[in-house]
Design an enzyme around this catalytic site. Structure first.
Site, mmCIF file in Angstrom:
data_model
loop_
_atom_site.group_PDB
_atom_site.id
_atom_site.type_symbol
_atom_site.label_atom_id
_atom_site.label_comp_id
_atom_site.label_asym_id
_atom_site.label_seq_id
_atom_site.Cartn_x
_atom_site.Cartn_y
_atom_site.Cartn_z
ATOM 1 N N GLY A 199 0.831 -1.203 0.000
ATOM 2 C CA GLY A 199 0.000 0.000 0.000
ATOM 3 C C GLY A 199 0.864 1.250 0.000
ATOM 4 C CG ASP B 241 -3.303 10.749 9.610
ATOM 5 O OD1 ASP B 241 -4.492 11.042 9.388
ATOM 6 O OD2 ASP B 241 -2.515 10.408 8.714
ATOM 7 N N GLY C 165 5.110 7.795 1.548
ATOM 8 C CA GLY C 165 5.848 6.737 0.883
ATOM 9 C C GLY C 165 5.015 5.491 0.679
ATOM 10 N N GLY D 128 1.129 5.452 1.476
ATOM 11 C CA GLY D 128 0.657 6.384 2.478
ATOM 12 C C GLY D 128 1.034 7.800 2.130
ATOM 13 C CB SER D 129 0.844 10.905 4.143
ATOM 14 O OG SER D 129 -0.481 10.660 4.532
#
Length: 764
Positions: A486, A602, A491, A488-489
């Site tokens: 997956g 977050d 990497g 993310g913000s």
């Protein structure tokens, strides 16, 4: 007609009889609104049992006309309205049970004035009003209730302020339950007059002061529950004289010092919980005196020294929790004698040596955790150990032999005395030479540092293993897209399979993105310090000027977001509730369990990962904030994911632990409605919270995930009640004003209670 499982609205004519003396429809599936005039038709009624149904209406005012009434049981229904003062007309009333309804108090003064009216009922023996939204305080004249009163239950009623001292007049009380309220002040010393008291529960309040020594006068006391309050001081030494004690819960009460020696003489005690305090000293050998004990929890204290071998005498013990202390030495081999043991947690201590092989004989051991100690040697593999995963053995000094660890080295026979002497000499000489080599190497490294290109360096974290960029590239097949888990913000995350078979999640930071360097540093700072089973564990790190990565514990079941919105599998109510308890436990640790409060900042379903046992783990601490002792609120320019951030965070950049509570509340809503906060059905006028609020509680079925409810399910109503209580909790987490939100300690306790009640409801 008890337990006939009758269904449908009840026939009103059954109540329209002046000769009826007893009516019992307890524990059926009856529903409908009972007439508010019911009492007018029943002048000779002596007993009315309607508990455990689905009745609605406001019937108490009318019932007060049944002047011959002795027994009134309305528990576990949906009756509403104020509790009237006219109940004082029931002069013969012996039992008044209205628990688990929606009765309220309409007094402007917020005093529970209906209790004053009940002082006219001089034969009253049982008063059960618990689990009603009364939200008031006890009248000072509470002591004028019947001197015959034996049982008083008023838990979970929102009762506030102090317990009046006049309560001591109720000298015939056998049980007193005021748990899960908002009681404050001190426990009145007049409790010393409760000479017949056998059970008392004042847990989960905000009661202050020391635990009064007057409890020691209650020589019939069998159950003492004072946990989750704000006491101070020590455990009264005289409690050791109350030999009738069987259940003692003094958990999370700020107690300090040592448990008095006299306490260990209570050899017939069955359950003891003193967890979450500041108790010190060592565990005495006298712990073996508790031979009837079935539950012992001394976790989260400051205990030092060894676990005494006499603990093996507790042969009826089923649950033992000693985690998060400072215990040292070996795990006693005598534990093999505790054949009833089901739960053993010794994690987060300083235990040494090997795990005794003899523990393999424990036939019922279902939970075992020795993580975060200094244990060495082979992990037992027989008996219950065949079922334990690596989560039971994390972060020890040199455990080996299990499938996920390196194999144990062969044991050689003892060398001769001469060989040992030679070996010592060689080692000593080698150490000197090695020291010289290292010194030369360090000097040359400093000289070369300015001219050599930067290479991968390990972060200075003692718990991390060594790894290089080339190793990470190799185990991810060159960071191949087929290994991508997956993004993310900051990497991407890749799956990596090591040579020893261990699987890692490799989080590679995209250093071209603004904030990536800071995010990497922050995750390292936070994750290297924190240790909790519901937080992702960092295994190693790799850092250079042009490459930064973390190797994290791999979660084979992916994220909660995928299970809710992508996977075709459906999580059950129990699974969802368990995951939310896991997340709440992790957040509670972040907010209260570490030396400095930490705000995650977050929290969202994609940052909740599930291991092979579907246990929830919080991940991605890239923008987490450490709050100083005097910084309960800080300001930031970093924004998290819209839809999950609190209003004060989005508008003003204000961060606190309350911001996490808000995010958690939104996730609770999403988990049980399967609606994202940015779902297309929501507009500026209607958001996820408002949608749930407008449908609660009467139309809550409209918002519940349809996959969780099936009309033919006999337990559907119980499930609706469970989810409704969860959604009500989520609303208390997401108020606009941060100071009005429930804190994570309270959220965790509430979810645990909901789960316990749900299990009881659905278990045949």
């Amino acid at each position: 007609m008890g337990e006939n499982k009758l269904r449908g609205p009840i026939l009103l004519k059954l109540f329209n009889s002046s000769t009826v003396r007893l009516i019992s429809f307890a524990e059926n599936d009856l529903s409908g609104e009972l007439p508010s005039t019911i009492g007018a038709f029943l002048p000779n009624l002596e007993g009315l049992y309607l508990g455990g149904n689905e009745f609605t209406g406001t019937i108490l005012t009318s019932i007060s006309n049944a002047s011959r009434l002795r027994m009134l049981h309305l528990g576990m229904n949906h009756f509403t309205g104020a509790i009237p003062h006219s109940l004082g007309n029931l002069r013969l009333l012996e039992q008044f049970a209205i628990w688990k309804n929606d009765f309220s108090e309409d007094s402007l003064s917020k005093e529970l004035s209906f209790i004053i009216s009940l002082t006219n009922c001089k034969h009253l023996r049982r008063l059960w009003i618990d689990e009603n939204p009364l939200n008031g305080f006890l009248p000072k004249s509470i002591g004028n209730l019947s001197s015959s009163l034996e049982s008083f239950h008023a838990g979970s009623c929102g009762i506030k302020n102090e317990i009046p001292s006049s309560i001591g007049n109720l000298s015939n009380l056998v049980e007193l339950f005021f748990e899960n309220n908002s009681l404050t002040g001190l426990i009145p010393t007049t409790i010393k007059w409760f000479l017949k008291l056998q059970r008392i529960d004042l847990s989960d309040n905000q009661i202050l002061g020391a635990i009064p020594s007057e409890f020691c006068n209650l020589l019939n006391l069998g159950e003492l529950r004072l946990g989750q309050n704000m006491f101070s001081g020590m455990v009264p030494s005289c409690l050791g004289n109350v030999t009738t004690l069987r259940y003692v819960y003094l958990n999370s009460t700020n107690l300090s010092s040592m448990i008095p020696t006299s306490f260990w003489s209570l050899k017939y005690i069955l359950e003891l919980d003193m967890s979450g305090n500041y108790l010190t000293g060592s565990l005495p050998a006298e712990i073996g005196n508790f031979k009837a004990l079935v539950y012992l929890n001394l976790s989260n204290n400051q205990y030092l020294g060894r676990i005494p071998s006499t603990i093996g005498a507790l042969q009826d013990l089923q649950e033992l929790s000693l985690e998060r202390n400072k215990l040292q030495g070996l795990i006693p081999d005598s534990m093999k004698n505790m054949l009833q043991l089901r739960h053993l947690d010794l994690s987060f201590n300083n235990l040494e040596g090997e795990i005794p092989n003899s523990l393999q004989v424990l036939p019922d051991l279902q939970y075992f955790n020795v993580s975060y100690n200094r244990l060495r040697g082979p992990i037992p593999h027989g008996g219950p150990f065949a079922n334990f995963t690596n989560l039971s053995f994390l972060s020890n000094e040199a455990l080996c032999g299990a499938p996920w660890l390196q194999p144990c080295a062969s044991k050689f026979e003892h060398e001769s005395r001469t060989k040992r002497i030679v070996m010592i000499v060689l080692l000593t000489s080698g150490s000197v030479i090695l020291a010289l080599v290292i010194s030369i190497f360090l000097i040359r490294s400093k000289l070369r540092k300015k001219i050599l290109a930067p290479t991968q360096n390990l972060l200075p974290m003692a718990t991390f293993e060594r790894v290089s960029f080339h190793e990470l590239r190799q185990i991810t097949n060159g960071f191949n897209e087929s290994n991508l888990l997956g993004s993310g913000s900051f990497g991407s995350v890749y799956k990596g399979i090591c040579e020893n078979g261990m699987v890692w999640a490799i989080k590679v930071f995209d250093l071209q993105l603004e904030g990536a360097f800071k995010s990497f540093d922050r995750e390292c700072e936070v994750l290297s310090c924190l240790r909790h089973r519901n937080l992702t564990r960092v295994i190693t790190a790799c850092s250079s000027l042009d490459f930064k990565a973390l190797a994290l514990e791999y979660m084979p079941n992916g994220s909660l977001e995928k299970w809710l919105h992508v996977n075709h599998h459906v999580l059950s109510i129990r699974q969802r509730l368990g995951i939310m308890i896991d997340v709440a436990s992790g957040l509670e640790y972040l907010h209260y369990g570490y030396s400095t409060p930490i705000a995650h900042c977050d929290l969202k379903p994609s940052n909740i990962l599930l291991d092979e046992d579907m246990v929830g783990h919080i991940c991605d601490f890239g923008i987490a904030k450490l709050l100083g002792d005097e910084e309960s609120v800080i300001q930031t320019k970093t924004l998290a994911t819209f839809g999950y951030i609190a209003p004060e965070y989005g508008l003003e950049g204000l961060i606190s632990t309350s911001s996490d509570v808000y995010s958690f509340g939104i996730i609770l809503m999403e988990t049980f409605t399967k609606r994202k906060p940015k779902d297309e059905m929501f507009t500026e006028e209607l958001n996820l919270r408002r949608w749930i609020q407008e449908c609660s509680p009467d139309s809550v079925i409209q918002v519940i995930d349809a996959d969780l409810l099936h009309p033919e399910d006999k337990m559907v109503q119980r499930k609706i009640e469970c989810i409704s209580s969860i959604l009500q909790l989520s609303l208390s987490c997401t108020t606009d004003a941060p100071e009005e939100r429930t804190n994570m300690k309270e959220v965790l306790r509430a979810l645990q209670k909901i789960k316990l009640q749900f299990i009881k409801d659905i278990t045949p």
